[in-house]
Write an enzyme that holds these catalytic residues in place. Structure first.
Site, PDB file in Angstrom:
ATOM      1  N   SER A  46       0.637  -1.096  -0.020  1.00 44.78           N
ATOM      2  CA  SER A  46      -0.826  -0.037   0.031  1.00 44.78           C
ATOM      3  C   SER A  46       0.706   1.509   0.057  1.00 44.78           C
ATOM      4  O   SER A  46       1.549   1.829   0.861  1.00 44.78           O
ATOM      5  CB  SER A  46      -1.220  -0.019   1.713  1.00 44.78           C
ATOM      6  OG  SER A  46      -1.572   1.509   1.218  1.00 44.78           O
ATOM      7  N   GLY A  47       0.743   2.422  -1.032  1.00 50.95           N
ATOM      8  CA  GLY A  47       1.057   3.267  -0.535  1.00 50.95           C
ATOM      9  C   GLY A  47       0.821   4.579   0.264  1.00 50.95           C
ATOM     10  O   GLY A  47       1.467   4.533   1.090  1.00 50.95           O
ATOM     11  N   LEU A  48      -0.561   4.218   0.595  1.00 49.93           N
ATOM     12  CA  LEU A  48      -1.042   4.878   1.931  1.00 49.93           C
ATOM     13  C   LEU A  48       0.160   4.139   3.524  1.00 49.93           C
ATOM     14  O   LEU A  48       0.324   4.923   3.821  1.00 49.93           O
ATOM     15  CB  LEU A  48      -2.091   4.952   2.778  1.00 49.93           C
ATOM     16  CG  LEU A  48      -3.019   5.343   3.586  1.00 49.93           C
ATOM     17  CD1 LEU A  48      -2.468   6.739   3.347  1.00 49.93           C
ATOM     18  CD2 LEU A  48      -3.930   4.995   3.822  1.00 49.93           C
ATOM     19  N   ASP A  58       0.806  10.268   2.350  1.00 48.72           N
ATOM     20  CA  ASP A  58       0.159   9.282   0.890  1.00 48.72           C
ATOM     21  C   ASP A  58       0.754  10.857  -0.597  1.00 48.72           C
ATOM     22  O   ASP A  58      -0.527  10.805  -0.512  1.00 48.72           O
ATOM     23  CB  ASP A  58      -0.834   9.040   1.233  1.00 48.72           C
ATOM     24  CG  ASP A  58      -0.961   7.704  -0.005  1.00 48.72           C
ATOM     25  OD1 ASP A  58       0.107   7.661  -0.708  1.00 48.72           O
ATOM     26  OD2 ASP A  58      -1.763   7.413  -0.125  1.00 48.72           O
ATOM     27  N   ASP A  85       1.361  -0.473  -5.386  1.00 45.83           N
ATOM     28  CA  ASP A  85       0.456   0.665  -5.478  1.00 45.83           C
ATOM     29  C   ASP A  85       1.335   1.250  -5.558  1.00 45.83           C
ATOM     30  O   ASP A  85       2.214   1.807  -5.761  1.00 45.83           O
ATOM     31  CB  ASP A  85       0.099   1.157  -4.011  1.00 45.83           C
ATOM     32  CG  ASP A  85      -0.852   2.369  -4.412  1.00 45.83           C
ATOM     33  OD1 ASP A  85      -0.875   2.912  -4.683  1.00 45.83           O
ATOM     34  OD2 ASP A  85      -1.576   2.603  -3.430  1.00 45.83           O
ATOM     35  N   ASP A  87       0.644   3.780  -6.730  1.00 42.68           N
ATOM     36  CA  ASP A  87       0.133   5.810  -7.602  1.00 42.68           C
ATOM     37  C   ASP A  87      -0.239   5.903  -8.770  1.00 42.68           C
ATOM     38  O   ASP A  87      -0.754   4.987  -9.493  1.00 42.68           O
ATOM     39  CB  ASP A  87       1.651   6.731  -6.738  1.00 42.68           C
ATOM     40  CG  ASP A  87       1.238   6.913  -5.425  1.00 42.68           C
ATOM     41  OD1 ASP A  87       0.308   5.961  -4.323  1.00 42.68           O
ATOM     42  OD2 ASP A  87       2.247   6.747  -4.821  1.00 42.68           O
ATOM     43  N   GLU A 114      -2.962   4.604 -11.107  1.00 43.12           N
ATOM     44  CA  GLU A 114      -4.642   5.257 -11.079  1.00 43.12           C
ATOM     45  C   GLU A 114      -4.522   6.566 -11.716  1.00 43.12           C
ATOM     46  O   GLU A 114      -3.142   6.873 -11.788  1.00 43.12           O
ATOM     47  CB  GLU A 114      -4.656   6.012  -9.355  1.00 43.12           C
ATOM     48  CG  GLU A 114      -3.820   6.566  -8.782  1.00 43.12           C
ATOM     49  CD  GLU A 114      -3.826   6.968  -6.892  1.00 43.12           C
ATOM     50  OE1 GLU A 114      -3.664   6.076  -7.047  1.00 43.12           O
ATOM     51  OE2 GLU A 114      -3.343   8.031  -6.566  1.00 43.12           O
ATOM     52  N   LYS A 120       0.099  12.889  -6.207  1.00 49.72           N
ATOM     53  CA  LYS A 120      -0.545  12.468  -6.070  1.00 49.72           C
ATOM     54  C   LYS A 120      -1.370  12.905  -4.326  1.00 49.72           C
ATOM     55  O   LYS A 120      -0.579  13.148  -3.639  1.00 49.72           O
ATOM     56  CB  LYS A 120      -1.661  10.632  -5.896  1.00 49.72           C
ATOM     57  CG  LYS A 120      -0.340   9.779  -4.773  1.00 49.72           C
ATOM     58  CD  LYS A 120      -0.788   9.282  -3.562  1.00 49.72           C
ATOM     59  CE  LYS A 120      -1.945   9.150  -3.623  1.00 49.72           C
ATOM     60  NZ  LYS A 120      -2.425   7.619  -4.043  1.00 49.72           N
ATOM     61  N   ASN A 122      -4.237  11.591  -1.391  1.00 49.43           N
ATOM     62  CA  ASN A 122      -4.859   9.937  -0.394  1.00 49.43           C
ATOM     63  C   ASN A 122      -6.533  10.322  -1.397  1.00 49.43           C
ATOM     64  O   ASN A 122      -6.857  11.347  -1.107  1.00 49.43           O
ATOM     65  CB  ASN A 122      -5.261   9.541   0.633  1.00 49.43           C
ATOM     66  CG  ASN A 122      -5.709   8.360   0.567  1.00 49.43           C
ATOM     67  OD1 ASN A 122      -6.771   8.548   1.019  1.00 49.43           O
ATOM     68  ND2 ASN A 122      -5.223   6.889   0.475  1.00 49.43           N
ATOM     69  N   SER A 123      -7.259   8.629  -1.931  1.00 51.63           N
ATOM     70  CA  SER A 123      -8.365   9.022  -2.000  1.00 51.63           C
ATOM     71  C   SER A 123      -9.532   9.168  -1.206  1.00 51.63           C
ATOM     72  O   SER A 123     -10.844  10.051  -1.587  1.00 51.63           O
ATOM     73  CB  SER A 123      -9.211   8.018  -2.880  1.00 51.63           C
ATOM     74  OG  SER A 123      -8.079   7.403  -3.966  1.00 51.63           O
ATOM     75  N   ARG A 158      -6.485   1.700 -11.700  1.00 56.62           N
ATOM     76  CA  ARG A 158      -7.316   2.227 -11.465  1.00 56.62           C
ATOM     77  C   ARG A 158      -7.890   3.437 -11.972  1.00 56.62           C
ATOM     78  O   ARG A 158      -7.521   4.384 -12.258  1.00 56.62           O
ATOM     79  CB  ARG A 158      -6.481   2.725  -9.945  1.00 56.62           C
ATOM     80  CG  ARG A 158      -7.694   2.979  -8.885  1.00 56.62           C
ATOM     81  CD  ARG A 158      -6.357   3.201  -7.540  1.00 56.62           C
ATOM     82  NE  ARG A 158      -6.823   3.752  -6.485  1.00 56.62           N
ATOM     83  CZ  ARG A 158      -6.143   3.697  -4.938  1.00 56.62           C
ATOM     84  NH1 ARG A 158      -5.489   3.276  -3.914  1.00 56.62           N
ATOM     85  NH2 ARG A 158      -7.076   5.549  -4.764  1.00 56.62           N
ATOM     86  N   HIS A 189     -12.661   2.214  -7.773  1.00 57.81           N
ATOM     87  CA  HIS A 189     -12.638   2.576  -6.782  1.00 57.81           C
ATOM     88  C   HIS A 189     -13.857   3.112  -5.543  1.00 57.81           C
ATOM     89  O   HIS A 189     -13.809   3.845  -6.614  1.00 57.81           O
ATOM     90  CB  HIS A 189     -11.673   3.509  -5.856  1.00 57.81           C
ATOM     91  CG  HIS A 189     -10.341   2.761  -4.784  1.00 57.81           C
ATOM     92  ND1 HIS A 189     -11.419   2.750  -3.591  1.00 57.81           N
ATOM     93  CD2 HIS A 189     -10.021   4.132  -4.192  1.00 57.81           C
ATOM     94  CE1 HIS A 189     -10.247   2.607  -3.170  1.00 57.81           C
ATOM     95  NE2 HIS A 189      -9.720   4.069  -2.747  1.00 57.81           N
TER      96      HIS A 189
HETATM   97  C1  SPV Z   1      -3.570   2.551  -0.879  1.00 57.47           C
HETATM   98  O1  SPV Z   1      -3.655   1.676   0.370  1.00 57.47           O
HETATM   99  O2  SPV Z   1      -2.380   3.301  -0.511  1.00 57.47           O
HETATM  100  C2  SPV Z   1      -4.491   2.575  -1.610  1.00 57.47           C
HETATM  101  C3  SPV Z   1      -6.020   2.072  -1.662  1.00 57.47           C
HETATM  102  O3  SPV Z   1      -4.493   3.426  -2.508  1.00 57.47           O
HETATM  103  S1  SPV Z   1      -6.707   3.857  -0.838  1.00 57.47           S
HETATM  104  O4  SPV Z   1      -6.417   4.411   0.574  1.00 57.47           O
HETATM  105  O5  SPV Z   1      -7.967   3.180  -1.034  1.00 57.47           O
HETATM  106  O6  SPV Z   1      -6.833   4.814  -2.324  1.00 57.47           O
HETATM  107 MG    MG Z   2      -2.979   4.162  -2.261  1.00 56.21          MG
END
Ligand code: SPV
Ligand code: MG
Length: 294
Positions: A46-48, A58, A85, A87, A114, A120, A122-123, A158, A189
């Protein structure tokens, strides 16, 4: 004897098999090992959580080579395939090319990119984040696929359209274009508390290629409903880091309050457990083979 399946082939099989697969989040070598011990067949880097574990946001604050270094520890620590991930791909098509080549060199089985802009966000932060131009993002996908050095490397595209407040039509259109550009799977997502838009998307997508989902916000949806909807892969995206935050915070507070280890000793992993996870038994064996006997 049959050659062991490569990690690239293993991830491809998980993503393309008709049964529902699961990827569990990890953010370093240790957490990747714990994912494997739990019985999962693949890791979500995971990027986060990789960022958070480094003390960063993130927001591409960790450079792509710093991410690569963490991935190398993860790949060394586990035999599982890793989907990273990616990004937004760390730039334009050219950055994606170099990133994918380096991932293949280090045995990272796949990447998810994505359709947003570098750097980026975070979503789950803010509303209406700008999306990438479709043609430009398709170039990133094509460049990534053209750069893989293992045939089974997986590129997941994504779609952020629903999260960014666009229509179902826009999400489907983007998925179609990304699929045509060569994406092996689509990650759709959503940040809604209910999975309705995921089910609508899955129904209208009609299994044109595998679908990947991240039910962080719609966590209460029974997993069997995703199975019935024909979802390929579920990513449990951040729960090991979140579990460790809770455990670390409680342990630190207790030790700080008590000025003693008495209350925590029974509830934390043993030092022996650390040795076991780190593979100290193997080192003892190796010492017998390689160190001169005394
Ligand atoms: C991550 O785990 O970094 C993701 C998922 O990209 S989210 O945090 O939902 O964007
Ligand atoms: Mg991410």
């Amino acid at each position: 004897s049959r050659r062991k399946e490569s990690r690239f082939a293993a991830l491809r099989r998980e993503i393309t098999s008709p049964t529902l697969s699961f990827l569990m989040e990890a953010h370093d070598g240790l957490s990747a090992k714990i994912v494997e011990e739990a019985g999962f067949r693949g890791v979500w880097a995971s990027g986060l959580t990789t960022s958070a574990a480094l003390g960063l946001r993130d927001s591409n604050e960790a450079s792509w080579t710093q991410v690569l270094d963490v991935l190398e520890y993860m790949a060394d620590a586990t035999t599982l395939p890793i989907l990273v991930d990616g990004d937004t791909g760390h730039g334009n098509f050219n950055n994606v090319r170099r990133f994918v080549r380096k991932l293949c060199e280090r045995g990272i089985a796949g990447v998810c990119i994505e359709d947003k802009l570098f750097p980026k966000t975070n979503s789950f932060i803010g509303e209406a984040q700008p999306l990438a131009d479709i043609d430009e993002f398709c170039g990133r996908i094509k460049a990534g696929k053209d750069s893989q050095t293992d045939d089974d490397f997986v590129l997941v595209a994504r779609v952020e359209a629903l999260i960014s407040g666009h229509s179902m039509e826009e999400a489907l259109h983007r998925a179609e274009r990304y699929h045509a550009a060569g994406a092996d799977a689509i990650l759709i997502h959503s940040k809604k508390a209910k999975a309705d838009e995921i089910f609508t998307f899955a129904e209208r997508w009609g299994n044109r290629c595998p679908l990947v989902i991240v039910p962080t916000m719609y966590y209460a949806t029974p997993t069997d409903l995703f199975r019935q909807a024909g979802i390929s892969t579920i990513i449990w995206a951040n729960h090991l880091l979140r579990a460790s935050i809770t455990a670390m915070r409680e342990t630190a507070a207790r030790i700080h309050e008590d000025e003693s280890l008495m209350r925590v000793e029974g509830s934390v992993a043993s030092v022996k457990d650390i040795f076991r996870l780190a593979g100290n038994a193997e080192l003892e064996e190796a010492e017998k083979r390689y160190l001169p006997s005394r």
